[in-house]
Design a protein around this motif. Structure first.
Motif, PDB file in Angstrom:
ATOM      1  N   GLU A  56       1.005  -1.157  -0.028  1.00  0.00           N
ATOM      2  CA  GLU A  56       0.042  -0.005   0.131  1.00  0.00           C
ATOM      3  C   GLU A  56       0.860   1.317  -0.012  1.00  0.00           C
ATOM      4  O   GLU A  56       0.669   2.178  -0.780  1.00  0.00           O
ATOM      5  CB  GLU A  56      -0.875  -0.207   1.343  1.00  0.00           C
ATOM      6  N   ASP A  57       1.756   1.175   0.823  1.00  0.00           N
ATOM      7  CA  ASP A  57       2.896   2.419   1.077  1.00  0.00           C
ATOM      8  C   ASP A  57       3.406   2.588  -0.362  1.00  0.00           C
ATOM      9  O   ASP A  57       3.905   3.704  -0.795  1.00  0.00           O
ATOM     10  CB  ASP A  57       3.610   2.294   2.397  1.00  0.00           C
ATOM     11  N   ALA A  58       4.306   1.457  -1.019  1.00  0.00           N
ATOM     12  CA  ALA A  58       4.773   1.594  -2.191  1.00  0.00           C
ATOM     13  C   ALA A  58       4.059   2.093  -3.320  1.00  0.00           C
ATOM     14  O   ALA A  58       4.565   3.078  -4.049  1.00  0.00           O
ATOM     15  CB  ALA A  58       5.263   0.149  -2.401  1.00  0.00           C
ATOM     16  N   VAL A  59       2.773   1.842  -3.421  1.00  0.00           N
ATOM     17  CA  VAL A  59       1.942   2.326  -4.457  1.00  0.00           C
ATOM     18  C   VAL A  59       1.789   3.758  -4.374  1.00  0.00           C
ATOM     19  O   VAL A  59       2.017   4.633  -5.045  1.00  0.00           O
ATOM     20  CB  VAL A  59       0.713   1.633  -4.438  1.00  0.00           C
ATOM     21  N   GLU A  60       1.671   4.313  -3.035  1.00  0.00           N
ATOM     22  CA  GLU A  60       1.321   5.729  -2.581  1.00  0.00           C
ATOM     23  C   GLU A  60       2.499   6.488  -2.818  1.00  0.00           C
ATOM     24  O   GLU A  60       2.528   7.448  -3.661  1.00  0.00           O
ATOM     25  CB  GLU A  60       1.054   5.807  -1.212  1.00  0.00           C
ATOM     26  N   VAL A  61       3.641   6.074  -2.394  1.00  0.00           N
ATOM     27  CA  VAL A  61       5.070   6.568  -2.590  1.00  0.00           C
ATOM     28  C   VAL A  61       5.346   6.647  -3.973  1.00  0.00           C
ATOM     29  O   VAL A  61       5.725   8.048  -4.636  1.00  0.00           O
ATOM     30  CB  VAL A  61       5.903   5.988  -1.944  1.00  0.00           C
ATOM     31  N   THR A  62       5.173   5.824  -4.952  1.00  0.00           N
ATOM     32  CA  THR A  62       5.557   5.781  -6.285  1.00  0.00           C
ATOM     33  C   THR A  62       4.489   6.573  -7.013  1.00  0.00           C
ATOM     34  O   THR A  62       5.201   7.530  -7.903  1.00  0.00           O
ATOM     35  CB  THR A  62       5.377   4.166  -6.850  1.00  0.00           C
ATOM     36  N   ALA A  63       3.098   6.914  -6.643  1.00  0.00           N
ATOM     37  CA  ALA A  63       2.270   7.634  -7.358  1.00  0.00           C
ATOM     38  C   ALA A  63       2.861   9.044  -7.200  1.00  0.00           C
ATOM     39  O   ALA A  63       2.751   9.934  -7.947  1.00  0.00           O
ATOM     40  CB  ALA A  63       0.917   7.516  -6.771  1.00  0.00           C
ATOM     41  N   VAL A  64       3.310   9.325  -5.941  1.00  0.00           N
ATOM     42  CA  VAL A  64       3.646  10.841  -5.526  1.00  0.00           C
ATOM     43  C   VAL A  64       4.850  11.236  -6.308  1.00  0.00           C
ATOM     44  O   VAL A  64       5.026  12.079  -7.244  1.00  0.00           O
ATOM     45  CB  VAL A  64       4.142  11.078  -4.054  1.00  0.00           C
ATOM     46  N   HIS A  65       5.957  10.194  -6.509  1.00  0.00           N
ATOM     47  CA  HIS A  65       7.100  10.523  -7.426  1.00  0.00           C
ATOM     48  C   HIS A  65       6.691  10.318  -9.101  1.00  0.00           C
ATOM     49  O   HIS A  65       7.651  11.352  -9.666  1.00  0.00           O
ATOM     50  CB  HIS A  65       8.136   9.447  -7.236  1.00  0.00           C
ATOM     51  N   SER A  66       5.757   9.418  -9.136  1.00  0.00           N
ATOM     52  CA  SER A  66       5.081   9.774 -10.504  1.00  0.00           C
ATOM     53  C   SER A  66       4.801  10.949 -10.997  1.00  0.00           C
ATOM     54  O   SER A  66       5.113  11.710 -12.109  1.00  0.00           O
ATOM     55  CB  SER A  66       4.182   8.790 -10.935  1.00  0.00           C
ATOM     56  N   VAL A  67       3.725  11.589 -10.235  1.00  0.00           N
ATOM     57  CA  VAL A  67       3.312  12.983 -10.572  1.00  0.00           C
ATOM     58  C   VAL A  67       4.503  14.155 -10.324  1.00  0.00           C
ATOM     59  O   VAL A  67       4.594  14.902 -11.128  1.00  0.00           O
ATOM     60  CB  VAL A  67       2.372  13.334  -9.283  1.00  0.00           C
ATOM     61  N   ALA A  68       5.535  13.754  -9.552  1.00  0.00           N
ATOM     62  CA  ALA A  68       6.610  14.742  -9.483  1.00  0.00           C
ATOM     63  C   ALA A  68       7.626  14.516 -10.632  1.00  0.00           C
ATOM     64  O   ALA A  68       8.358  15.726 -10.691  1.00  0.00           O
ATOM     65  CB  ALA A  68       7.446  14.582  -8.368  1.00  0.00           C
TER      66      ALA A  68
END
Length: 516
Positions: A249-261
């Motif tokens: 769950e955290d990996a998906v959320e953290v990856t999503a932030v870095h994807s947007v960034a």
């Protein structure tokens, strides 16, 4: 009259909103209008679509075209909608497989020669599409690996608009895209690689090393105060290595932030290691908490989500930057309001501050080498405001290493050894906090810590009440001391904190008992 339909996703922060793209072609004066709250970049897509269609060997039919982006009340921004606009227009121009296009989500920016360029935020966009029941997704080939990380997504990567035309039964010329370009414009930036720094390299700082271990075990915020060269930056840089890997769950959320960034490289899959962000002290509030034109993009605080945000030489940061951190320290998220809309980004990070005791940095021990006046010292440390420091769980003095300390120091424990204790302590917290919205002691609210469910020993309560009566701790300080005390108990494998744990936690918070 012809009507073409397809789908795309508009991102607001990390939240993806499914957008239906409708293209209407009718007789009349030639025109191309986009409605549905498009911003300038979406409006400019009209020229990119027109040029990309003709570059694919298709005729641009003379007609009046209106493209509607629904829901019309949602602001649309970014060039990632280009491909969906082009598909909807081509369906309205008699592209055969209209039914297939009408149930497929399209993401991507178009070049004038028809190439499909990668865009940011593909991971959260595809996740939103799948969650809405739209599993068929067409994305730029450079984003296909990232999109495929979303469970349940059926991803098709394309290099050129002509490939999409053929996918839906049309006839188009597919050029040699590799010959057209040798680079991938707009590709995500590659994050800083792992440095492999080990805690075993830090010698002679037993108290500071212990504080770093406790902070990592409980998710606590930490202030390291000491002279230049005492090892503050070394200690902070090694904290991420002590943290356990992120769960799914955290990996998906953290990856999503870095994807947007735009800082995510999908080759290695989801980001499993806690991130580490260390902005320079000249960073602006927008760089740290997020900003930019239109809807704000995530800053260093959000990119450090579930990891470490390190501010070296913290008093040198702008007071505006430091004060903006108070909201995420309390709530674990950033809510950024701009004229174009409101964006929410997660920001559950561990804050590590490093600071010198004065501008020259020599006000240690008796301070005989310090050249700063008392007023300069107060003004320098006063940049770290009371409300900010009150949110820091532990405040530790890092003394300079002496030759005697080096001679007496035992072989320091490595990151692997200390990380094993941290992982065991985190596992105990996870078991105790199962069924609650919290994962680490650093997140648990004071009401729960002080409540009957915590089963605190009476001696622990009396110790904290005395500290509160003396004024050495604020009420918020009591809660943060309790959090650290629980972490100390978890590191020792005990079921609840003792009076000794509370005493140690008070010492770690108040820099030897000198403040609240």
């Amino acid at each position: 009259m012809r009507l073409g339909r397809t789908w795309t996703v508009a991102l607001v922060g990390l939240t993806g909103h499914l957008v239906e793209v409708e293209a209407h072609r009718s007789p009349g004066l030639p025109a191309f209008t986009v409605v549905g709250l498009p911003d300038a970049s979406v409006n400019e897509a009209r020229e990119r679509v027109r040029s990309a269609v003709t570059a694919s060997g298709l005729a641009w039919q003379s007609a009046r075209r209106t493209v509607n982006l629904s829901p019309a009340s949602l602001p649309k921004s970014g060039a990632g909608l280009d491909l969906a606009l082009a598909v909807a227009v081509l369906v309205a121009d008699d592209l055969p497989a209209a039914d297939v296009a009408a149930r497929t989500v399209h993401l991507g920016e178009l070049a004038l020669d028809g190439r499909v360029r990668p865009v940011r935020g593909v991971l959260p966009a595809v996740a939103a599409a799948v969650a809405a029941g739209r599993s068929d997704v067409v994305v730029p080939a450079a984003n296909a690996t990232e999109a495929a990380l979303v469970p349940g997504a059926r991803v098709r990567g394309v290099l050129h608009l002509a490939e999409v035309v053929r996918l839906y039964g049309g006839v188009a010329h597919v050029p040699d895209v590799a010959a057209m370009t040798t680079t991938r414009p707009g590709s995500p930036a590659t994050p800083r690689p792992e440095t492999g720094e080990d805690l075993g390299e830090v010698v002679g700082q037993d108290e500071a090393r212990f504080a770093v271990e406790v902070a990592a075990a409980g998710g606590h915020h930490l202030l390291l105060m000491g002279a230049p060269g005492s090892g503050k930056t070394m200690l902070a840089a090694r904290m991420p290595g002590l943290l356990p890997d992120l769960d799914d769950e955290d990996a998906v959320e953290v990856t999503a932030v870095h994807s947007v960034a735009g800082t995510f490289d999908p080759v290695g899959g989801l980001l499993r290691r806690p991130p580490f962000e260390d902005p320079h002290h000249t960073a602006t509030p927008a760089a740290v908490i997020g900003g930019g034109s239109g809807l704000p993009r995530p800053g260093a605080a959000s990119r450090a989500h579930r990891g470490v945000l390190f501010l070296d030489e913290a008093p040198e940061f702008s007071p505006r930057v430091l004060q903006t951190l108070r909201q995420p320290l309390e709530h674990g998220e950033l809510v950024l309001h701009r004229a174009a809309g409101t964006a929410r980004y997660p920001a559950r990070f561990q804050l590590v501050l490093a600071a010198n005791p004065c501008p020259c940095g020599m006000a240690v021990g008796k301070g005989l080498r310090c050249t700063c006046t008392a007023v300069e010292r107060r003004r320098y440390l006063g940049r770290l405001s009371g409300p900010l420091l009150d949110r820091i769980d532990m405040q530790v003095d890092v003394e300079p290493v002496t030759r005697a300390m080096l001679a007496l120091a035992a072989a320091p424990e490595t990151t692997q050894v200390v990380g094993g204790r941290v992982a065991a302590a985190r596992a105990r917290q996870s078991t105790r906090l199962a069924g609650t919205p919290w994962r680490t002691n650093g997140e648990v609210p004071g009401a729960w810590l002080r409540g009957a469910d915590s089963h605190l020993p009476d001696g622990v309560r009396r110790t904290l009440e005395r500290a509160l009566d003396r004024g050495s701790l604020s009420m918020r300080g009591v809660d943060r001391v309790l959090r650290v005390a629980w972490t100390l108990a978890d590191l020792e494998g005990r079921t609840r904190p003792s009076e000794a744990d509370v005493g140690t936690a008070i010492g770690l918070r108040t820099r030897g008992g000198t403040g609240a």
